[in-house]
Write an enzyme that holds these catalytic residues in place. Structure first.
Site, PDB file in Angstrom:
ATOM      1  N   LYS A 126      -1.510  -3.884  -0.877  1.00 57.05           N
ATOM      2  CA  LYS A 126      -2.104  -2.458  -0.940  1.00 57.05           C
ATOM      3  C   LYS A 126      -1.051  -1.787  -1.753  1.00 57.05           C
ATOM      4  CE  LYS A 126      -5.223   0.152   0.909  1.00 57.05           C
ATOM      5  NZ  LYS A 126      -6.613   0.132   1.418  1.00 57.05           N
ATOM      6  N   ASP A 166      -9.285   3.367  -3.158  1.00 53.79           N
ATOM      7  CA  ASP A 166      -8.905   3.680  -1.873  1.00 53.79           C
ATOM      8  C   ASP A 166      -9.130   5.086  -1.693  1.00 53.79           C
ATOM      9  OD1 ASP A 166      -8.196   2.651   1.303  1.00 53.79           O
ATOM     10  OD2 ASP A 166      -6.734   4.282   0.830  1.00 53.79           O
TER      11      ASP A 166
END
Ligand code: NDP
Length: 445
Positions: A126, A166
């Protein structure tokens, strides 16, 4: 909490001070898997848990860019390469002012188990930055994305680490980042997912997280001989995940009565139908406006600085951000007759909130299972890029649907407690076993 879990957590907290979201995500997994590990001591002996909470690599970097007024701005960029036991690192990029190491480590950690559940060969990662795209011009967003990618490009690649979108990263940002990567490396590869359809993107990628979450809830309801038909649903957020959750709920005969953003929520008792959803998509994806404009347009109520969990519903779809359902929100939901929760967002429910859902024995689908459809179709985008082919919408949607059914089956396999399914336990153990076994196979690396 058992002594073993407590001792383990004390070490995690001491090694990662101040990263409360990371502690929360680790605790949830460790509590679920510890009894399983005690029955399977090979994992304890190989210190899999100690290794799995330590990122393989953390990259932090300066992101300088110039705003429209000619002022120099400096943000901080991150990429957490958490675990590559079952495939290259894979996970989104978040651009939001709240981003710091602890948030991205929690997201990267969750991603490891989520990716494992998808049945596809993807490790977990991430990244992102504390840059706030809100109120920035397209040119400012482009300059930021180019600067961010100038550094990130050294660390990623189609066989190494494949970021995606995201919060705050949609088609526009992926485009700017992809353009910069291509220019720096002089190669056209599938290094990012969520790409435009004309340049390597997959059909259904935009829809995937929302659609997948609704498919997962439909599977949970099926275990009770029920379905979404006729169900009143509350949805939070009004971004990518929320929008396609609404679309699929409508297709399956349910009715969505709320949407929100960081300013508040709207309540529309008639439901957000196809036409109103098109308005929301234009408002949010093109005009980049606020959800309260929906209330003006459709003459319904807007509740400033409030969350939609006070509205009575059958099914709730938290689709905005972490820790948006606390204990009191969860109690309101249960009292209001909510029978199922599908987490489109990552870790939207606090531990106290989860306890309320678990005690009430409602169908509670945690994010790492329920929202895995997004990364699953990202995985399918990678396959199409490798083949240099693109599949039809029907093909991708049917693969997505089958993956969500498979994830549900894994959760049932590891989470069955008598007649009840504990989806938290099922998702955590189911996601863990595959990664842990791969780590055992690959030795001490
Ligand atoms: P978007 O940026 O498209 O939308 C986010 C939405 O949530 C916006 O309506 C935003 O409102 C709201 N929101 C964000 N932060 C907050 C906050 N702190 N308080 C209240 N509302 C907030 O993001 P996505 O739809 O892509 O992501 C939503 C969630 O789903 C995140 O938790 C993400 O990690 C998760 N997720 C996303 C996937 C994907 O494929 N996109 C895959 C799996 C999970 P505002 O505009 O006012 O900030």
């Amino acid at each position: 909490m058992t002594k073993k879990v407590k001792d383990f957590m004390n070490e995690v907290i001491a090694k990662n001070p101040g990263e409360k979201e990371f502690h929360q995500a680790v605790l949830e997994v460790v509590e679920s898997v510890m009894p399983y590990l005690e029955k399977n001591p090979k994992y304890l002996k190989a210190k899999i848990l100690e290794r799995i909470v330590e990122p393989e690599r953390v990259i932090m970097f300066r992101v300088p860019w110039m705003d429209d007024a000619g002022e120099v701005q400096v943000n901080r960029g991150y990429r957490i390469e958490m675990n590559s036991a079952i495939g290259p690192y894979k996970g989104g990029l978040r651009l939001h002012p709240t981003v710091y190491l602890g948030i991205l480590k929690f997201l990267a950690f969750e991603q490891v188990f989520k990716n494992s559940l998808t049945t596809l060969p993807m490790g977990g990662g991430k990244g992102g930055s504390n840059f706030d795209p809100k109120g920035k011009s397209d040119n400012e967003v482009m300059r930021f994305c180019q600067s961010f990618m100038t550094e990130l490009s050294r660390h990623i690649g189609p066989d190494t680490d494949i970021p995606a979108g995201d919060i705050g990263v949609g088609g526009r940002e992926i485009g700017y980042m992809f353009g910069q990567y291509k220019k720096l490396r002089n190669e056209f590869t599938g290094v990012l997912t969520g790409k435009g359809l004309n340049w390597g993107g997959s059909l259904i990628r935009s829809e995937a997280t929302g659609y997948g979450c609704v498919y997962f809830v439909e599977e949970m309801l099926k275990t009770k001989g029920d379905s979404l038909k006729g169900k009143v649903c509350t949805v939070s957020g009004s971004g990518n995940v929320a929008q396609y959750t609404v679309e699929k709920v409508n297709q399956l005969g349910g009715k969505v009565v709320t949407l929100s953003d960081s300013g508040g929520y709207i309540y529309d008792s008639h439901g957000v139908d196809e036409k109103k959803l098109a308005f929301v998509m234009d408002l949010k994806n093109v005009k980049r406006g606020r959800i309260k404009e929906y209330a003006k347009k459709y003459n319904c109520k807007y509740f400033e600085n409030k969350k939609p969990w006070e509205v009575e519903c059958d099914v709730a779809f938290p689709s905005a951000t972490q820790n948006e359902i606390n204990e009191s929100d969860a109690k309101k939901l249960v009292k209001g007759g909510c029978i199922a929760v599908g987490e489109g967002a990552n870790m939207p429910t606090t531990p106290e909130g989860i306890e309320v859902f678990q005690k009430a024995k409602i169908l509670y689908g945690p994010g790492k299972a329920a929202n895995a459809g997004g990364v699953a179709v990202s995985g399918l985008e990678m396959s199409q890029n490798s083949e240099r082919l693109s599949w039809t919408s029907e093909e991708v949607d049917s693969k997505l649907h089958n993956i969500m059914i498979a994830i549900h089956e894994i959760c049932v396999k590891y989470g069955k407690e008598g007649k009840h399914v504990n989806y938290v336990k099922g998702a955590n153990i189911g996601g863990f076993v595959k990664v842990a076994d791969a780590m055992l196979d690959q030795g001490l690396v």
